[in-house]
Design a protein around this motif. Sequence first.
Motif, PDB file in Angstrom:
ATOM      1  N   ALA A  90      -9.503 134.653 -21.145  1.00 19.28           N
ATOM      2  CA  ALA A  90      -8.569 134.964 -20.060  1.00 19.28           C
ATOM      3  C   ALA A  90      -8.698 133.887 -18.997  1.00 19.28           C
ATOM      4  CB  ALA A  90      -8.880 136.330 -19.468  1.00 19.28           C
ATOM      5  N   THR A  91      -7.568 133.349 -18.543  1.00 17.75           N
ATOM      6  CA  THR A  91      -7.587 132.237 -17.594  1.00 17.75           C
ATOM      7  C   THR A  91      -6.811 132.578 -16.328  1.00 17.75           C
ATOM      8  OG1 THR A  91      -5.548 131.174 -18.368  1.00 17.75           O
ATOM      9  CG2 THR A  91      -7.570 130.676 -19.584  1.00 17.75           C
ATOM     10  N   SER A  92      -7.015 131.757 -15.299  1.00 15.69           N
ATOM     11  CA  SER A  92      -6.246 131.900 -14.068  1.00 15.69           C
ATOM     12  C   SER A  92      -4.756 131.874 -14.374  1.00 15.69           C
ATOM     13  CB  SER A  92      -6.573 130.758 -13.107  1.00 15.69           C
ATOM     14  OG  SER A  92      -7.926 130.792 -12.722  1.00 15.69           O
ATOM     15  N   HIS A  93      -3.998 132.696 -13.678  1.00 13.33           N
ATOM     16  CA  HIS A  93      -2.548 132.725 -13.866  1.00 13.33           C
ATOM     17  C   HIS A  93      -1.947 131.401 -13.387  1.00 13.33           C
ATOM     18  CE1 HIS A  93       1.616 134.003 -13.586  1.00 13.33           C
ATOM     19  NE2 HIS A  93       1.292 135.059 -14.324  1.00 13.33           N
ATOM     20  N   PRO A  94      -1.008 130.821 -14.126  1.00 14.72           N
ATOM     21  CA  PRO A  94      -0.413 129.531 -13.735  1.00 14.72           C
ATOM     22  C   PRO A  94       0.161 129.504 -12.324  1.00 14.72           C
ATOM     23  CG  PRO A  94       0.229 130.096 -15.974  1.00 14.72           C
ATOM     24  CD  PRO A  94      -0.496 131.293 -15.422  1.00 14.72           C
ATOM     25  N   ASP A  95       0.591 130.658 -11.805  1.00 13.94           N
ATOM     26  CA  ASP A  95       1.159 130.698 -10.456  1.00 13.94           C
ATOM     27  C   ASP A  95       0.145 130.322  -9.377  1.00 13.94           C
ATOM     28  OD1 ASP A  95       3.570 131.475 -11.465  1.00 13.94           O
ATOM     29  OD2 ASP A  95       3.333 133.601 -10.977  1.00 13.94           O
ATOM     30  N   TYR A  96      -1.140 130.390  -9.736  1.00 16.71           N
ATOM     31  CA  TYR A  96      -2.185 130.186  -8.726  1.00 16.71           C
ATOM     32  C   TYR A  96      -2.997 128.930  -8.982  1.00 16.71           C
ATOM     33  CZ  TYR A  96      -1.078 135.047  -7.756  1.00 16.71           C
ATOM     34  OH  TYR A  96      -0.417 136.212  -7.459  1.00 16.71           O
ATOM     35  N   THR A  97      -2.484 127.970  -9.715  1.00 17.46           N
ATOM     36  CA  THR A  97      -3.258 126.790 -10.067  1.00 17.46           C
ATOM     37  C   THR A  97      -2.612 125.516  -9.523  1.00 17.46           C
ATOM     38  OG1 THR A  97      -2.097 126.679 -12.195  1.00 17.46           O
ATOM     39  CG2 THR A  97      -4.215 127.788 -12.173  1.00 17.46           C
ATOM     40  N   THR A  98      -3.467 124.581  -9.088  1.00 18.59           N
ATOM     41  CA  THR A  98      -2.988 123.257  -8.694  1.00 18.59           C
ATOM     42  C   THR A  98      -2.765 122.420  -9.956  1.00 18.59           C
ATOM     43  OG1 THR A  98      -5.202 122.295  -8.599  1.00 18.59           O
ATOM     44  CG2 THR A  98      -4.395 123.402  -6.606  1.00 18.59           C
ATOM     45  N   ASP A  99      -2.170 121.243  -9.774  1.00 24.73           N
ATOM     46  CA  ASP A  99      -1.944 120.372 -10.930  1.00 24.73           C
ATOM     47  C   ASP A  99      -3.263 119.986 -11.597  1.00 24.73           C
ATOM     48  OD1 ASP A  99       0.769 120.478 -10.531  1.00 24.73           O
ATOM     49  OD2 ASP A  99       0.904 118.556  -9.482  1.00 24.73           O
ATOM     50  N   ALA A 100      -4.278 119.672 -10.799  1.00 26.15           N
ATOM     51  CA  ALA A 100      -5.582 119.294 -11.372  1.00 26.15           C
ATOM     52  C   ALA A 100      -6.195 120.458 -12.130  1.00 26.15           C
ATOM     53  CB  ALA A 100      -6.525 118.830 -10.268  1.00 26.15           C
ATOM     54  N   GLN A 101      -6.058 121.661 -11.594  1.00 33.14           N
ATOM     55  CA  GLN A 101      -6.596 122.834 -12.277  1.00 33.14           C
ATOM     56  C   GLN A 101      -5.829 123.120 -13.559  1.00 33.14           C
ATOM     57  OE1 GLN A 101      -6.202 125.562  -9.032  1.00 33.14           O
ATOM     58  NE2 GLN A 101      -8.208 125.043  -8.148  1.00 33.14           N
ATOM     59  N   LYS A 102      -4.519 122.909 -13.527  1.00 35.40           N
ATOM     60  CA  LYS A 102      -3.740 123.088 -14.752  1.00 35.40           C
ATOM     61  C   LYS A 102      -4.217 122.133 -15.835  1.00 35.40           C
ATOM     62  CE  LYS A 102       0.712 124.877 -13.047  1.00 35.40           C
ATOM     63  NZ  LYS A 102       0.361 125.198 -11.670  1.00 35.40           N
ATOM     64  N   ARG A 103      -4.525 120.889 -15.459  1.00 35.46           N
ATOM     65  CA  ARG A 103      -5.008 119.921 -16.450  1.00 35.46           C
ATOM     66  C   ARG A 103      -6.327 120.381 -17.067  1.00 35.46           C
ATOM     67  NH1 ARG A 103      -3.003 116.227 -12.586  1.00 35.46           N
ATOM     68  NH2 ARG A 103      -5.089 115.914 -11.708  1.00 35.46           N
ATOM     69  N   ALA A 104      -7.225 120.882 -16.236  1.00 36.26           N
ATOM     70  CA  ALA A 104      -8.503 121.361 -16.766  1.00 36.26           C
ATOM     71  C   ALA A 104      -8.290 122.526 -17.721  1.00 36.26           C
ATOM     72  CB  ALA A 104      -9.423 121.772 -15.616  1.00 36.26           C
ATOM     73  N   LEU A 105      -7.445 123.472 -17.326  1.00 31.77           N
ATOM     74  CA  LEU A 105      -7.198 124.632 -18.183  1.00 31.77           C
ATOM     75  C   LEU A 105      -6.483 124.248 -19.472  1.00 31.77           C
ATOM     76  CD1 LEU A 105      -6.205 127.235 -15.461  1.00 31.77           C
ATOM     77  CD2 LEU A 105      -8.342 127.144 -16.746  1.00 31.77           C
ATOM     78  N   LEU A 106      -5.718 123.161 -19.436  1.00 33.05           N
ATOM     79  CA  LEU A 106      -5.071 122.698 -20.662  1.00 33.05           C
ATOM     80  C   LEU A 106      -6.093 122.297 -21.719  1.00 33.05           C
ATOM     81  CD1 LEU A 106      -2.029 120.611 -19.339  1.00 33.05           C
ATOM     82  CD2 LEU A 106      -1.957 122.719 -20.709  1.00 33.05           C
ATOM     83  N   GLY A 107      -7.303 121.982 -21.275  1.00 33.03           N
ATOM     84  CA  GLY A 107      -8.354 121.672 -22.238  1.00 33.03           C
ATOM     85  C   GLY A 107      -8.684 122.833 -23.153  1.00 33.03           C
ATOM     86  N   LEU A 108      -8.336 124.043 -22.730  1.00 34.36           N
ATOM     87  CA  LEU A 108      -8.588 125.222 -23.564  1.00 34.36           C
ATOM     88  C   LEU A 108      -7.565 125.362 -24.685  1.00 34.36           C
ATOM     89  CD1 LEU A 108      -9.424 127.813 -20.752  1.00 34.36           C
ATOM     90  CD2 LEU A 108     -11.040 126.569 -22.204  1.00 34.36           C
ATOM     91  N   ARG A 109      -6.508 124.583 -24.609  1.00 38.23           N
ATOM     92  CA  ARG A 109      -5.502 124.639 -25.677  1.00 38.23           C
ATOM     93  C   ARG A 109      -5.918 123.701 -26.805  1.00 38.23           C
ATOM     94  NH1 ARG A 109      -1.359 127.682 -24.228  1.00 38.23           N
ATOM     95  NH2 ARG A 109      -1.064 128.136 -22.005  1.00 38.23           N
ATOM     96  N   THR A 110      -6.935 124.129 -27.491  1.00 39.19           N
ATOM     97  CA  THR A 110      -7.507 123.328 -28.567  1.00 39.19           C
ATOM     98  C   THR A 110      -7.863 124.246 -29.719  1.00 39.19           C
ATOM     99  OG1 THR A 110      -9.231 121.697 -29.068  1.00 39.19           O
ATOM    100  CG2 THR A 110      -9.879 123.558 -27.695  1.00 39.19           C
ATOM    101  N   ASP A 111      -8.117 123.672 -30.876  1.00 38.10           N
ATOM    102  CA  ASP A 111      -8.456 124.485 -32.044  1.00 38.10           C
ATOM    103  C   ASP A 111      -9.667 125.367 -31.750  1.00 38.10           C
ATOM    104  OD1 ASP A 111      -6.399 123.306 -33.418  1.00 38.10           O
ATOM    105  OD2 ASP A 111      -7.673 121.896 -34.530  1.00 38.10           O
ATOM    106  N   GLY A 112      -9.533 126.624 -32.108  1.00 38.07           N
ATOM    107  CA  GLY A 112     -10.655 127.543 -31.975  1.00 38.07           C
ATOM    108  C   GLY A 112     -10.718 128.293 -30.667  1.00 38.07           C
ATOM    109  N   ILE A 113      -9.760 128.025 -29.753  1.00 36.33           N
ATOM    110  CA  ILE A 113      -9.725 128.744 -28.473  1.00 36.33           C
ATOM    111  C   ILE A 113      -8.312 129.247 -28.231  1.00 36.33           C
ATOM    112  CG2 ILE A 113     -10.089 128.616 -25.982  1.00 36.33           C
ATOM    113  CD1 ILE A 113     -12.096 126.420 -26.419  1.00 36.33           C
ATOM    114  N   ALA A 114      -8.185 130.492 -27.857  1.00 40.37           N
ATOM    115  CA  ALA A 114      -6.875 131.095 -27.591  1.00 40.37           C
ATOM    116  C   ALA A 114      -6.840 131.594 -26.152  1.00 40.37           C
ATOM    117  CB  ALA A 114      -6.617 132.251 -28.558  1.00 40.37           C
ATOM    118  N   PRO A 115      -6.317 130.780 -25.214  1.00 40.98           N
ATOM    119  CA  PRO A 115      -6.261 131.207 -23.811  1.00 40.98           C
ATOM    120  C   PRO A 115      -5.037 132.062 -23.528  1.00 40.98           C
ATOM    121  CG  PRO A 115      -5.463 128.968 -24.013  1.00 40.98           C
ATOM    122  CD  PRO A 115      -5.858 129.400 -25.404  1.00 40.98           C
TER     123      PRO A 115
END
Length: 281
Positions: free
Chosen positions: A173-198
């Motif tokens: 479970a991740t922070s809702h996109p409505d509450y994230t800065t661009d830098a935070q969105k980039r970090a959370l995009l790292g979870l979009r990888t094989d073996g992780i379902a955010p």
Amino acid sequence: MIDDFLYGTAGDTGPLAEVEAAVRAAAAAEIVPRHRKLAAHEIIEKSGPHDLVTAADRLAEEHLTAALTKLLPGSVVVGEESVHADPAVYDALGGDAPVWIVDPVDGTRQFVRGEDGFCTLVALAQHGRIHASWTYAPVLGEMAVAVRGRGATLNGAPIRSGSPAPGAVLNVATSHPDYTTDAQKRALLGLRTDGIAPRPCGSAGLEYLAVARGELDAIAFNWEYAWDHAAGLLLVTEAGGAQATLAGLPFRIAGGNDLPFTAARDEATAQRILTALRAGG
């Protein structure tokens, strides 16, 4: 002071039950009667349409403030609504007095929509250390309690976070996109990888509970208000889980953390989430 309050000189756990009773009473008096019955004037926007406060939030926090400070004389309350009214209240987290950290309705958006996925969060801390916490979902009938060094329970039964099955996809479970800065969105995009379902989180308190009971593998959040995290972080830790910020350090409830941070079912999962977040950032 806190140890004497929680256990007494003979290991008496009566005060733990008194806090639980106070949490239940506040929810019964101020929150549950307004579930699915909120009038339009009882819902107010704070910073915007996704940041809401209701009469239930305000009145439940007032109820808890009176009850909890009576149980522990000399203690203070840092609550979401009191800090909104006076940001200086938050400074008590760095003071000497025992602090009750209160989120009267965690998951206000869900509460306003008439859903069941909300809870009341209370934690007791001093000098930056969380000593006990209560997570209460009144409509779901769930009360989780954690005490530092003494484990975590759900409705009185011990809970353990366990570990994900080898090779299983990690549900996060991740922070809702409505509450994230661009830098935070980039970090959370790292979870979009094989073996992780955010997925976006719901009530933070209930997401922590899901990790503590082994139904969710991890959270990855990038905001640090103590009322959203203090209760859940202790709950996960006492259930056998792990937590760390992007810098690899424990989350500090007074703030100043390197974000995002994670809490996970075990240390290996926490490190895997941090690695993914660093790759995204």
